[in-house]
Write an enzyme that holds these catalytic residues in place. Sequence first.
Site, PDB file in Angstrom:
ATOM      1  N   HIS A 158       0.824  -1.223   0.000  1.00 51.02           N
ATOM      2  CA  HIS A 158       0.000   0.000   0.000  1.00 51.02           C
ATOM      3  C   HIS A 158       0.858   1.274   0.000  1.00 51.02           C
ATOM      4  CE1 HIS A 158      -3.604  -2.299   0.390  1.00 51.02           C
ATOM      5  NE2 HIS A 158      -3.315  -2.753   1.593  1.00 51.02           N
ATOM      6  N   ASP A 193      -2.731 -10.485  -2.592  1.00 51.42           N
ATOM      7  CA  ASP A 193      -3.268 -10.058  -1.291  1.00 51.42           C
ATOM      8  C   ASP A 193      -4.758  -9.742  -1.438  1.00 51.42           C
ATOM      9  OD1 ASP A 193      -1.974  -8.663   1.455  1.00 51.42           O
ATOM     10  OD2 ASP A 193      -3.847  -7.736   0.810  1.00 51.42           O
ATOM     11  N   HIS A 195      -6.258  -7.220  -0.440  1.00 48.51           N
ATOM     12  CA  HIS A 195      -6.432  -5.801  -0.749  1.00 48.51           C
ATOM     13  C   HIS A 195      -5.652  -5.422  -2.011  1.00 48.51           C
ATOM     14  CE1 HIS A 195      -6.795  -6.266   3.696  1.00 48.51           C
ATOM     15  NE2 HIS A 195      -7.849  -5.477   3.518  1.00 48.51           N
ATOM     16  N   ASP A 282      -4.297 -12.889   3.313  1.00 49.33           N
ATOM     17  CA  ASP A 282      -5.542 -12.424   3.936  1.00 49.33           C
ATOM     18  C   ASP A 282      -6.788 -12.649   3.069  1.00 49.33           C
ATOM     19  OD1 ASP A 282      -4.412 -10.506   2.293  1.00 49.33           O
ATOM     20  OD2 ASP A 282      -4.593  -8.844   3.706  1.00 49.33           O
TER      21      ASP A 282
HETATM   22 ZN   LIG Z   1      -4.104  -7.140   2.664  1.00 48.72          ZN
END
Ligand SMILES: [Zn+2]
Length: 338
Positions: A158, A193, A195, A282
């Site tokens: 991120h 991931d 996200h 995740d």
């Molecule tokens: Zn994540």
Amino acid sequence: MIAVFDPRQAAHDPQFFLSSGAPQPCPEKPDRAQALLEAVTQLGLTVKQPTDRGVAPIEAVHPERYLTFLKNIHQRWQRIAGASAEVIPNIHPDHRLVGYPASAVGQAGYHMMDTSCPIGPATWEAAYASAQTALEAADLVRSGARAAYALCRPPGHHAFAELAGGFCYLNNSAIAAQSLTGQGARVAILDVDLHHGNGTQGIFYSRGDVLTVSIHADPVRYYPFFWGYATETGEGAGEGVNLNLPLPRGTGDHGFLAALDMALGRVADFAPTHLVLALGLDAFEGDPFAGLAVTTQGFARIGQAIAALGLPVVIVQEGGYLCPELGQNLDAVLRAFL
Ligand SMILES: [Zn+2]
């Protein structure tokens, strides 16, 4: 296969986390690394500490003023009367084209996109060690290893060039990719991931020499909300060199593997010499974030499908939070590369 791990990463222990506006314990805990380390040890991997390669390969991705900010801001923050124990921004500019504030509060707003990246006394040291971990794994692969696993914490995907966010400060996957590119490799980054890998996308968005592909929960209802849509395909020289594959909330193995098939097709078309796998765990059905529903068996199939590309792979740990199966899920992926 060698696993790279630096124990200095454990010193970063963020306390502040807001979930829907409510303070909660931060899920990006040092114990995550401990669980992952136990898994690679049980799998029989050799664990190696990274050599310090200095700041130059990090500066190839992140501007110097951002690194200076990360290094010094906690100390500066402590000089503000009544300030919080960790650095948390309380201003979020809607654009950053004009001016660069000298104020610690202003700079925190400038360099931190959300409140999920608090900076404590050991954040810089841990983020630096995490980046060195990724660099060591990249060097192992460049030297001929089929794969190497970088146990990076804090995670990185991120983090933009000069913007921390979502538990991430330095973009380890991008730093590994850039170090390979700098030595003549053609690199694709595949992010699995839960996200969207928005920082990684942002870093390479206008470049045509590094392919970025991300499979993730649809941002229309999920973090990071403002990036990760299928319409984001790159710009300028990077047009067509970014692929986002958002999935509906709750997607399980079947849907994830179908998206992975598309992702791997795009990677093969790009014809890279090396792959950086941004490995979040995740997307697991039992992960506390509960966004997708990949099973442990699904992770094994994800690993097998990626390994079948036959590319040298730098595996960089991204997300994946404490649950009883965290280590088993890592084991399931890594087995495909043994
Ligand atoms: Zn994540």
